[in-house]
Design a protein around this motif. Structure first.
Motif, PDB file in Angstrom:
ATOM      1  N   ALA A  36       0.847  -1.195   0.000  1.00  0.00           N
ATOM      2  CA  ALA A  36       0.000   0.000   0.000  1.00  0.00           C
ATOM      3  C   ALA A  36       0.880   1.242   0.000  1.00  0.00           C
ATOM      4  CB  ALA A  36      -0.912   0.002   1.222  1.00  0.00           C
ATOM      5  N   TYR A  37       0.433   2.260  -0.705  1.00  0.00           N
ATOM      6  CA  TYR A  37       1.217   3.501  -0.778  1.00  0.00           C
ATOM      7  C   TYR A  37       1.054   4.297   0.517  1.00  0.00           C
ATOM      8  CZ  TYR A  37       3.224   7.855  -2.454  1.00  0.00           C
ATOM      9  OH  TYR A  37       4.019   8.972  -2.607  1.00  0.00           O
ATOM     10  N   ALA A  38       2.174   4.647   1.132  1.00  0.00           N
ATOM     11  CA  ALA A  38       2.161   5.418   2.382  1.00  0.00           C
ATOM     12  C   ALA A  38       3.112   6.601   2.287  1.00  0.00           C
ATOM     13  CB  ALA A  38       2.556   4.515   3.562  1.00  0.00           C
ATOM     14  N   GLY A  39       3.456   7.006   1.071  1.00  0.00           N
ATOM     15  CA  GLY A  39       4.432   8.073   0.887  1.00  0.00           C
ATOM     16  C   GLY A  39       3.800   9.445   0.776  1.00  0.00           C
ATOM     17  N   CYS A  46      -0.907  12.745  -5.306  1.00  0.00           N
ATOM     18  CA  CYS A  46      -2.273  12.935  -5.815  1.00  0.00           C
ATOM     19  C   CYS A  46      -2.774  11.707  -6.563  1.00  0.00           C
ATOM     20  CB  CYS A  46      -2.328  14.148  -6.741  1.00  0.00           C
ATOM     21  SG  CYS A  46      -2.077  15.704  -5.886  1.00  0.00           S
ATOM     22  N   PHE A  47      -1.847  10.892  -7.055  1.00  0.00           N
ATOM     23  CA  PHE A  47      -2.229   9.760  -7.884  1.00  0.00           C
ATOM     24  C   PHE A  47      -2.185   8.437  -7.132  1.00  0.00           C
ATOM     25  CE2 PHE A  47      -0.228  13.050 -10.464  1.00  0.00           C
ATOM     26  CZ  PHE A  47      -1.252  13.348 -11.344  1.00  0.00           C
ATOM     27  N   LEU A  48      -1.385   8.363  -6.058  1.00  0.00           N
ATOM     28  CA  LEU A  48      -1.154   7.073  -5.412  1.00  0.00           C
ATOM     29  C   LEU A  48      -1.752   6.943  -4.024  1.00  0.00           C
ATOM     30  CD1 LEU A  48       2.515   6.259  -6.516  1.00  0.00           C
ATOM     31  CD2 LEU A  48       0.363   5.499  -7.516  1.00  0.00           C
ATOM     32  N   ILE A  49      -2.190   8.047  -3.411  1.00  0.00           N
ATOM     33  CA  ILE A  49      -2.875   7.934  -2.128  1.00  0.00           C
ATOM     34  C   ILE A  49      -4.129   7.072  -2.338  1.00  0.00           C
ATOM     35  CG2 ILE A  49      -4.339   9.200  -0.502  1.00  0.00           C
ATOM     36  CD1 ILE A  49      -1.474   9.426   0.234  1.00  0.00           C
TER      37      ILE A  49
END
Length: 470
Positions: A36-39, A46-49
């Motif tokens: 999961a994206y946590a960066g 804006c694209f990966l949350i």
């Protein structure tokens, strides 16, 4: 417009070594590992949350050549190309990974509903990214998973999907989000006339229950599950509630609960512990932040909430319909499989002439009929092995115009937005049919032996009691 920009960004996105720290372990199955994206990278946030990426695993004892790119491997075997000849998008692809995504898009999505299936999109990943991910998450993976497989560093892309344990980034509603993942398994008893008399017990006992016995003997689980898939698929509110409570007590790898994307019940990538008093108390405390109820009632209210959403959504009816595409059972399918592969039927070879007569209609069937039987079976097997993700958030009084369905919890006087998605809709390979047949035999034989042993013990106990009476 934003969606178009997002799609362009996805197509251009490549995950590199410097991005590895932004992806955290979410879980894994037999074939894929989920991150999961946590960066907070300005380029990607804006694209990966609210996104997860599935990356492929490779068996540690595998023989794949390090010099061979996954992109250059054959996507479908010649027999599979014939099997899926009616799905042009599948047979026109030369890539194994893309075939899996196209299968979800063009086979499973029309069957289960476009609003409940996310086929995802492929993104490029570098070898350095995969190797660093492997290092970063190894301590969080179950030890037996680590021993069995590693991240496949030779696969040059992953599958990017929405994180269905969360609501869409930036959408209206409460910031709190509760999600429940259920692996329903097969929801019906087979009635096929091709089931041999020696295996007639399959018509009375669920595959799930019989498999539990084998898993217990093999040490994969410590206790038989209290869950019965027939309850979940029954259509009865009382029985669905019973099924959810059974999953809460013995989640194993069939039930997980997340709060704001963080696991609060169940296991990541393996079989979870049974829910003892300490686990139940900690879980109840976590639920208090989202379900307004007195002590010891939050968990019960969650069970009711899930039951209401399952009934209202109708997803179980859709799933059961697809599962029932398998209408002749693996004991019939295996014969159609040998027709397709033009091999001598290894099953009939071991049967007497009289026993083999029952399968004559299958071996006399046309090639198209054999293809239909096997294709339907493989699609049904996907449906029997997939998971459901139900996501809830409290609806604020001032919320209006929500795009999500809602369910009302009478006991707490709360209204919840909810969404339901099918996940893990993996393409089942034709070459696995023989394995499925062998596993079925193993499961049923084990259960029959246990029944015989129990009967023997009961007879011995009865005899001792009778002797003692004299």
């Amino acid at each position: 417009m934003l969606n178009q920009i997002f799609q362009v960004k996805q197509m251009a996105l490549t995950l590199k070594e410097e991005d590895a720290a932004d992806w955290v372990y979410r879980g894994e199955g037999a074939v894929n590992l989920v991150l999961a994206y946590a960066g907070s990278s300005p380029s990607f946030v804006c694209f990966l949350i609210g996104k997860v990426v599935r990356i492929r695993k490779a068996p540690r004892n595998g023989s794949q050549s390090k010099s061979v790119s996954v992109r250059n491997s054959i996507a479908l075997t010649p027999h599979e190309r014939v099997l899926w000849k009616d799905v042009h998008q599948l047979i026109s692809s030369s890539d194994k990974e893309i075939v899996g995504q196209l299968y979800v898009q063009h086979v499973m999505k029309p069957l289960l509903g476009s609003n409940s299936v996310d086929a995802g999109m492929h993104v490029l990943v570098t070898r350095e990214f995969l190797e660093l991910v492997e290092k970063n998450v190894s301590g969080q993976r179950p030890a037996w998973r680590v021993e069995a497989a590693r991240v496949d560093a030779h696969c040059d892309f992953g599958l990017l999907m929405s994180d269905h344990s969360l609501f869409a980034y930036g959408s209206q509603g409460s910031s709190l989000c509760l999600s429940v993942e259920i692996k329903p398994k097969c929801g019906f008893l087979p009635l096929s006339r091709f089931i041999s008399e020696v295996n007639a017990i399959k018509r009375r006992i669920t595959r799930f229950e019989m498999h539990q016995t084998l898993k217990l003997l093999q040490g994969e689980i410590s206790q038989l599950s209290e869950y019965n898939p027939l309850d979940l698929f029954s259509g009865s509110k009382e029985r669905i509630l019973k099924a959810i409570k059974g999953l809460l007590t013995t989640p194993q790898n069939n039930f997980r609960v997340f709060l704001n994307g963080s696991l609060i019940l169940g296991g990541l990538g393996g079989v979870a512990k049974n829910t003892d008093v300490c686990i139940a108390k900690a879980f109840e405390d976590e639920l208090k932040s989202i379900i307004r109820a007195d002590d010891d009632l939050c968990t019960n209210n969650l069970s009711t909430l899930v039951t209401e959403a399952l009934q209202k959504s109708g997803v179980l009816d859709k799933l059961l319909k697809v599962q029932k595409l398998d209408n002749i059972d693996i004991e019939g399918v295996i014969h159609a499989y040998y027709n397709i592969t033009s091999q001598q039927c290894m099953v009939c070879k071991e049967l007497s002439e009289e026993q083999a007569k029952i399968y004559t209609p299958l071996h006399s069937a046309s090639l198209d009929e054999s293809l239909r039987i096997v294709k339907d079976y493989l699609i049904a097997t996907t449906a029997k092995d997939c998971s459901l993700m139900l996501c809830f958030r409290p609806r604020n009084e001032e919320d209006s115009g929500s795009v999500y369905d809602n369910v009302y919890l009478d006991s707490t006087e709360q209204s919840f937005d909810y969404k339901v998605y099918f996940i893990d809709l993996d393409l089942k390979r034709l070459s696995k049919v023989e394995d499925y047949y062998e596993l079925d035999k193993k499961i049923v034989n084990c259960y029959r032996q246990i029944i015989k042993m129990d009967q023997g013990r009961n007879e011995e106990t009865g005899l001792k009691a009778s002797n003692a009476a004299y």
